[in-house]
Design an enzyme around this catalytic site. Structure first.
Site, PDB file in Angstrom:
ATOM      1  N   ARG B  59       0.822  -1.207   0.000  1.00  0.00           N
ATOM      2  CA  ARG B  59       0.000   0.000   0.000  1.00  0.00           C
ATOM      3  C   ARG B  59       0.856   1.258   0.000  1.00  0.00           C
ATOM      4  O   ARG B  59       0.402   2.324  -0.448  1.00  0.00           O
ATOM      5  CB  ARG B  59      -0.983  -0.010   1.183  1.00  0.00           C
ATOM      6  CG  ARG B  59      -2.096  -1.054   1.024  1.00  0.00           C
ATOM      7  CD  ARG B  59      -3.133  -0.916   2.134  1.00  0.00           C
ATOM      8  NE  ARG B  59      -2.539  -1.104   3.439  1.00  0.00           N
ATOM      9  CZ  ARG B  59      -2.535  -2.245   4.124  1.00  0.00           C
ATOM     10  NH1 ARG B  59      -3.126  -3.318   3.635  1.00  0.00           N
ATOM     11  NH2 ARG B  59      -1.944  -2.321   5.295  1.00  0.00           N
ATOM     12  N   GLU B  96       6.032 -10.436  15.080  1.00  0.00           N
ATOM     13  CA  GLU B  96       5.513 -11.016  16.322  1.00  0.00           C
ATOM     14  C   GLU B  96       5.938 -12.475  16.418  1.00  0.00           C
ATOM     15  O   GLU B  96       6.395 -12.938  17.456  1.00  0.00           O
ATOM     16  CB  GLU B  96       3.985 -10.885  16.334  1.00  0.00           C
ATOM     17  CG  GLU B  96       3.360 -11.163  17.686  1.00  0.00           C
ATOM     18  CD  GLU B  96       1.841 -10.954  17.647  1.00  0.00           C
ATOM     19  OE1 GLU B  96       1.210 -11.201  18.680  1.00  0.00           O
ATOM     20  OE2 GLU B  96       1.316 -10.556  16.586  1.00  0.00           O
TER      21      GLU B  96
END
Lengths: 174, 174
Positions: B59, B96
């Protein structure tokens, strides 16, 4: 267009041995080249009746978004599976080995929209054909498929006979 | 900026349960919203000393390319591994769970370039931190990191303390 074509770099043996990859990043990183590429496209479409610009992930995002900006249209991404957060419609299409899928938000285009679909490069045409079918599945109409680079030796136009096509520059038999 | 913020859609439970995903596609598909978003950013940077705009896949390509166009700079993509055809430099960074990697063409930026790095959304900041390190590894300097959307609850600014940051709109405690 020869001076813009000269800004596209050729990389040998990418993504696999024997392929001459036409690399648009050297055109995009050239300020004058990027301006001119955009304005050639925008000039072509300035009097077209178009409601929205659809860009195909990922390099189509670059070309499609600048065109949307200059033409004062909305920009709509067509993406690989699982990338769009809202409800989507999708379409499967065949690759050389296996299949792939493109998705678009189900509410991205009002029914009956007139759409320009943008990608950087016309190779085998499979991805653009799928994008066209996806726009039609959404109830909209493909006004034209537009590309910066055409590789006519790969026969992509045969998959896109149902649609008008524009390509800015062609690398044929090189 | 509230009227632009109102064009960003919130999708519940994407990409996993409990997450409120801020979906910029509804801003991009709105012609006036897309124009205004671009011109707010361009106006901020019009007097900055910047040599190039770097956009982070995917994006960030949309936001970075329109900004490059209006500011008359070159656009340089930072991509996921294996996507760029030329010789690259890369950087690993922690997610993560596990690690990821960003790459940039090794010759995309002349040494000492002053660079604006663009992405759509500041969440944990890990991707932008990696992009900054990559630009520095290439011998260039980060003038600012710019985002359309800020999610301050996720603490991304702590990873970017070494860099100026601009965010256009913030979704905090919502």
């Amino acid at each position: 267009m020869e001076h813009l074509k000269a800004k596209v770099r050729t990389i040998l043996d990418f993504p696999k041995p024997g392929i001459q990859f036409r690399d648009i990043t050297t055109l995009l990183s050239d300020p004058e080249g990027f301006q001119e590429m955009t304005h050639v496209l925008a000039n072509r479409y300035k009097d077209y009746d178009i409601d929205a610009i659809v860009g195909v992930e990922a390099r189509g995002f670059i070309i499609g978004s600048v065109l949307a900006l200059v033409l004062k249209k909305g920009f709509i991404p067509v993406r690989k599976p699982g990338k769009l957060p809202g409800e989507t419609i999708g379409i499967e299409y065949e690759l050389e080995y296996g299949t792939d899928r493109l998705e678009m938000h189900i509410d991205a285009l009002p029914k009956g929209s007139r759409v320009l679909i943008v990608d950087d490069l016309l190779a085998t045409g499979g991805t653009m054909q799928a994008a066209c079918h996806l726009v039609e599945k959404a109830g909209s109409r493909v006004v034209e498929c537009t590309f910066v680079i055409d590789l006519p030796d790969l026969g992509g136009r045969e998959k896109l006979l149902d649609y008008p096509i524009y390509t800015m520059m062609s690398f044929e038999g090189e």
